[in-house]
Design a protein around this motif. Structure first.
Motif, short mmCIF file in Angstrom:
data_model
loop_
_atom_site.label_atom_id
_atom_site.label_comp_id
_atom_site.label_asym_id
_atom_site.label_seq_id
_atom_site.Cartn_x
_atom_site.Cartn_y
_atom_site.Cartn_z
N VAL A 51 61.45 50.09 67.13
CA VAL A 51 62.11 48.78 67.22
C VAL A 51 63.32 48.87 68.16
CG1 VAL A 51 61.41 47.70 65.04
CG2 VAL A 51 63.32 49.25 65.02
N ASN A 89 49.02 38.65 61.40
CA ASN A 89 48.24 37.42 61.51
C ASN A 89 49.01 36.29 62.19
OD1 ASN A 89 45.93 38.39 60.17
ND2 ASN A 89 47.01 38.19 58.22
N LYS A 113 62.23 25.85 54.03
CA LYS A 113 60.85 26.38 54.02
C LYS A 113 60.32 26.53 52.59
CE LYS A 113 57.25 29.12 54.86
NZ LYS A 113 56.00 28.68 55.40
N LEU A 127 53.93 48.59 63.42
CA LEU A 127 53.49 49.87 62.86
C LEU A 127 52.00 50.08 63.12
CD1 LEU A 127 55.38 49.69 59.44
CD2 LEU A 127 56.10 50.83 61.55
N ASP A 142 55.76 32.69 48.23
CA ASP A 142 56.72 31.62 48.52
C ASP A 142 57.21 30.93 47.23
OD1 ASP A 142 56.25 32.37 51.06
OD2 ASP A 142 55.32 30.51 51.73
N PHE A 173 56.52 45.69 69.32
CA PHE A 173 56.43 46.85 68.44
C PHE A 173 55.84 46.42 67.10
CE2 PHE A 173 57.99 49.62 65.03
CZ PHE A 173 57.46 50.82 65.46
N HIS A 218 61.48 44.39 54.49
CA HIS A 218 61.13 44.84 55.85
C HIS A 218 62.20 44.37 56.83
CE1 HIS A 218 57.23 44.34 53.73
NE2 HIS A 218 56.94 45.49 54.31
N VAL A 236 58.56 29.59 59.67
CA VAL A 236 57.62 28.63 60.25
C VAL A 236 56.73 28.00 59.20
CG1 VAL A 236 57.55 29.91 62.43
CG2 VAL A 236 55.83 30.38 60.68
N GLY A 290 50.87 27.88 59.47
CA GLY A 290 49.84 28.90 59.24
C GLY A 290 49.30 29.55 60.50
N VAL A 291 48.23 30.34 60.29
CA VAL A 291 47.64 31.10 61.40
C VAL A 291 47.06 30.15 62.46
CG1 VAL A 291 45.88 32.81 61.99
CG2 VAL A 291 47.17 33.06 59.87
N PHE A 333 45.58 29.57 54.32
CA PHE A 333 46.83 30.10 53.76
C PHE A 333 46.51 30.70 52.38
CE2 PHE A 333 51.07 29.13 51.67
CZ PHE A 333 51.74 30.17 52.31
N MET A 355 58.74 39.05 62.87
CA MET A 355 57.79 38.30 62.03
C MET A 355 57.19 39.30 61.05
SD MET A 355 56.90 35.39 61.40
CE MET A 355 55.72 34.16 60.96
N LEU A 356 57.93 39.58 59.98
CA LEU A 356 57.62 40.69 59.07
C LEU A 356 57.20 40.16 57.70
CD1 LEU A 356 60.65 42.82 60.24
CD2 LEU A 356 58.23 43.31 60.70
N PRO A 357 56.53 41.01 56.91
CA PRO A 357 55.97 40.52 55.64
C PRO A 357 57.00 39.98 54.64
CG PRO A 357 54.98 42.64 56.24
CD PRO A 357 56.10 42.39 57.21
N LEU A 402 49.94 34.53 49.47
CA LEU A 402 51.12 34.12 50.24
C LEU A 402 51.82 32.93 49.59
CD1 LEU A 402 49.98 34.57 53.95
CD2 LEU A 402 51.78 35.82 52.76
P1 NAD Z 1 50.95 40.28 58.24
O1 NAD Z 1 51.00 41.20 57.07
O2 NAD Z 1 49.64 39.87 58.81
O3 NAD Z 1 51.82 40.91 59.45
C1 NAD Z 1 53.02 41.60 59.30
C2 NAD Z 1 53.09 42.66 60.38
O4 NAD Z 1 54.35 43.32 60.31
C3 NAD Z 1 52.02 43.74 60.25
O5 NAD Z 1 51.30 43.86 61.47
C4 NAD Z 1 52.81 45.01 59.93
O6 NAD Z 1 52.24 46.20 60.46
C5 NAD Z 1 54.14 44.69 60.60
N1 NAD Z 1 55.27 45.48 60.08
C6 NAD Z 1 55.64 45.71 58.80
N2 NAD Z 1 56.77 46.45 58.77
C7 NAD Z 1 57.12 46.68 60.05
C8 NAD Z 1 58.19 47.39 60.67
N3 NAD Z 1 59.12 48.01 59.95
N4 NAD Z 1 58.24 47.43 62.01
C9 NAD Z 1 57.28 46.82 62.76
N5 NAD Z 1 56.24 46.13 62.24
C10 NAD Z 1 56.16 46.06 60.89
O7 NAD Z 1 51.81 39.00 57.79
P2 NAD Z 1 51.72 37.52 58.43
O8 NAD Z 1 50.67 36.74 57.75
O9 NAD Z 1 51.75 37.64 59.91
O10 NAD Z 1 53.10 36.92 57.90
C11 NAD Z 1 54.35 37.28 58.47
C12 NAD Z 1 55.44 36.43 57.83
O11 NAD Z 1 55.17 35.05 58.07
C13 NAD Z 1 55.56 36.60 56.32
O12 NAD Z 1 56.92 36.60 55.97
C14 NAD Z 1 54.83 35.39 55.78
O13 NAD Z 1 55.29 34.99 54.51
C15 NAD Z 1 55.15 34.35 56.84
N6 NAD Z 1 54.15 33.26 56.97
C16 NAD Z 1 52.83 33.54 56.95
C17 NAD Z 1 51.91 32.49 57.09
C18 NAD Z 1 50.43 32.77 57.07
O14 NAD Z 1 49.65 31.82 56.96
N7 NAD Z 1 49.99 34.00 57.23
C19 NAD Z 1 52.37 31.17 57.25
C20 NAD Z 1 53.74 30.93 57.31
C21 NAD Z 1 54.63 31.99 57.17
#
Ligand code: NAD
Length: 297
Positions: free
Chosen positions: A51, A11, A171, A32, A247, A30, A70, A121, A124-125, A239, A64-66, A243
Motif C-alpha cells: 500500500v 467485487n 449510508k 492482497l 450493514d 494494490f 482493514h 457508495v 452495488g456491483v 447484494f 475499497m476494503l471489506p 453484506l
Molecule cells: P470484496 O471482499 O469483494 O473486496 C475487498 C477486497 O479488499 C479484496 O479483493 C481483498 O483482497 C482486499 N483487501 C483486504 N484487505 C486488504 C489490504 N489490507 N490491502 C489491500 N487489499 C485488501 O468486497 P466488496 O464487495 O468489493 O466490498 C468492498 C466494500 O464495499 C465493503 O466495505 C462493502 O461493505 C462495501 N459495499 C459493497 C457492495 C456490494 O454490493 N458488494 C455495495 C456497497 C458497498
C-alpha cells in the motif's frame, strides 16, 4: 487527470478502478489478491508491492476494503499510510464502515494536515460496473469539491452528507431502510399470493398505490415478476444477504451508541440474520421473500 492509488480491488473496487482508468486517470493499484491486481494491470494500471508503494506518488488514495479493521490497518499505526504519505495527498475511503471508525481515521489524517473523506457508495456491483454509483461523502466542503471530479468517474450522484463520518451515517440509514422496505414488500406479496392474487398484478397495483417503493419499482423480490431482477435468476448475484447483515449490524451498533430507537431496523436485522443462518447468506438480499413464502420456491 489525477495520479491515483487504488487499494482493494474486489467485487466493487475492481470495476471502480477500471472506470477510473477509462476516465483517463493514472492508476497504481494494490490488493492482497494477485489475480485482482493482474486484471487491472491488463487494463493499463501499474501495480505496487505494498500500500505504501502504491500511495507514494499519488495525489489521491482511494480504499475499497471489506470492513473497518482493514481500513484501520491500512491507514493507522506506525506502518499505516497516514504515517508515510505527504500532507498534499487526498484520501477517500469508500468502504462501508462504522462512522466512528471513519472519524478516528479522519482525526488522525487532520492531525497530519491530510484531507480525508468517507465516501461510501450505494448501487452495488452493477452500479460499480456501469459507473453509476451514488457516493455519500463526509468531510470538509473543500475536500468534497476536490474529490468530486474523481468520484464522477465512478458514479452518477455525488452527495455531501456533512462532516467526517456523515457519509457512513447516511449510508447505514439508507441500507437499514432498504432492509425494512424489502422485508415489508416481501411480506405483502406473500400475503396477497396466499389469497390467490397474481404477484405481478399485485406488484403493479402497489407500485401505483401508496405502498409503492424502490423494491417494487426496480428490484421485485418475487421470482419471475421482473426480468433482470435477482429474484428472476434464483437470487444469484446482486447484494448478498451477508453484506446486508453487515450493514444492519453497523446501523444497530450506531443506534445503541446514540440511544436511537430502531425497532423496525432490529426486526429486519433479526429476519436477515435468521435467513442467513438457514444457508441463504450468499444469495441476493431480496431472497428474504423465501422466508415468507417457502412452499412454492
Ligand atoms: P470484496 O471482499 O469483494 O473486496 C475487498 C477486497 O479488499 C479484496 O479483493 C481483498 O483482497 C482486499 N483487501 C483486504 N484487505 C486488504 C489490504 N489490507 N490491502 C489491500 N487489499 C485488501 O468486497 P466488496 O464487495 O468489493 O466490498 C468492498 C466494500 O464495499 C465493503 O466495505 C462493502 O461493505 C462495501 N459495499 C459493497 C457492495 C456490494 O454490493 N458488494 C455495495 C456497497 C458497498
Amino acid at each position: 487527470m489525477a495520479t491515483i492509488a487504488f487499494i482493494g480491488l474486489g467485487n466493487m473496487g475492481g470495476p471502480m478502478a477500471s472506470n477510473l482508468l477509462k476516465a483517463g486517470h493514472d492508476l497504481t493499484v494494490f490488493d492482497l489478491s494477485e489475480d485482482a491486481v493482474r486484471t487491472l494491470v491488463d487494463e493499463g494500471a501499474k501495480s505496487a508491492a505494498s500500500v505504501q508503494e502504491a500511495a507514494a506518488a499519488a495525489e489521491c488514495v482511494i480504499t475499497m476494503l471489506p470492513a473497518g479493521h482493514h481500513v484501520e490497518t491500512v491507514y493507522l499505526g506506525d506502518n499505516g499510510l497516514l504515517a508515510s504519505i505527504p500532507s498534499t495527498t487526498m484520501v477517500l475511503d469508500s468502504s462501508t464502515i462504522a462512522p466512528e471508525t471513519a472519524r478516528k481515521v479522519a482525526e488522525a489524517a487532520v492531525e497530519k494536515g491530510i484531507a480525508f473523506m468517507d465516501t461510501p457508495v450505494s448501487g452495488g456491483v452493477g452500479g460499480a460496473k456501469a459507473g453509476t454509483l451514488t457516493f455519500i461523502c463526509g468531510g470538509e466542503p473543500e475536500a468534497f469539491e476536490k474529490a468530486k471530479p474523481i468520484l464522477e468517474g465512478m458514479g452518477k450522484n455525488i452527495f455531501h452528507a456533512g462532516p467526517h463520518g456523515a457519509g457512513q451515517v447516511a449510508k447505514i440509514c439508507n441500507n437499514m431502510l432498504l432492509a425494512i422496505l424489502m422485508s415489508g414488500t416481501s411480506e405483502a406479496l406473500a400475503l396477497g399470493v396466499k389469497n390467490g392474487l397474481d404477484p405481478a398484478v399485485l406488484s403493479e397495483i402497489m407500485k401505483q398505490s401508496s405502498g409503492g417503493n424502490w423494491a417494487l419499482n426496480v428490484y421485485n423480490p418475487w421470482p419471475g415478476v421482473m426480468e433482470g431482477a435477482p429474484a428472476s435468476r434464483d437470487y444469484q448475484g446482486g447484494f448478498l444477504v451477508n453484506l446486508m447483515n453487515k450493514d444492519l449490524g453497523l446501523a444497530l451498533d450506531n443506534a445503541v451508541k446514540n440511544q436511537a430507537a430502531v425497532p423496525m431496523g432490529s426486526l429486519a436485522r433479526n429476519l436477515f440474520q435468521l435467513h442467513a443462518s438457514q444457508g441463504n447468506g450468499t444469495l441476493d438480499f431480496s431472497s428474504i421473500q423465501r422466508f415468507y413464502y417457502q412452499d412454492k420456491h
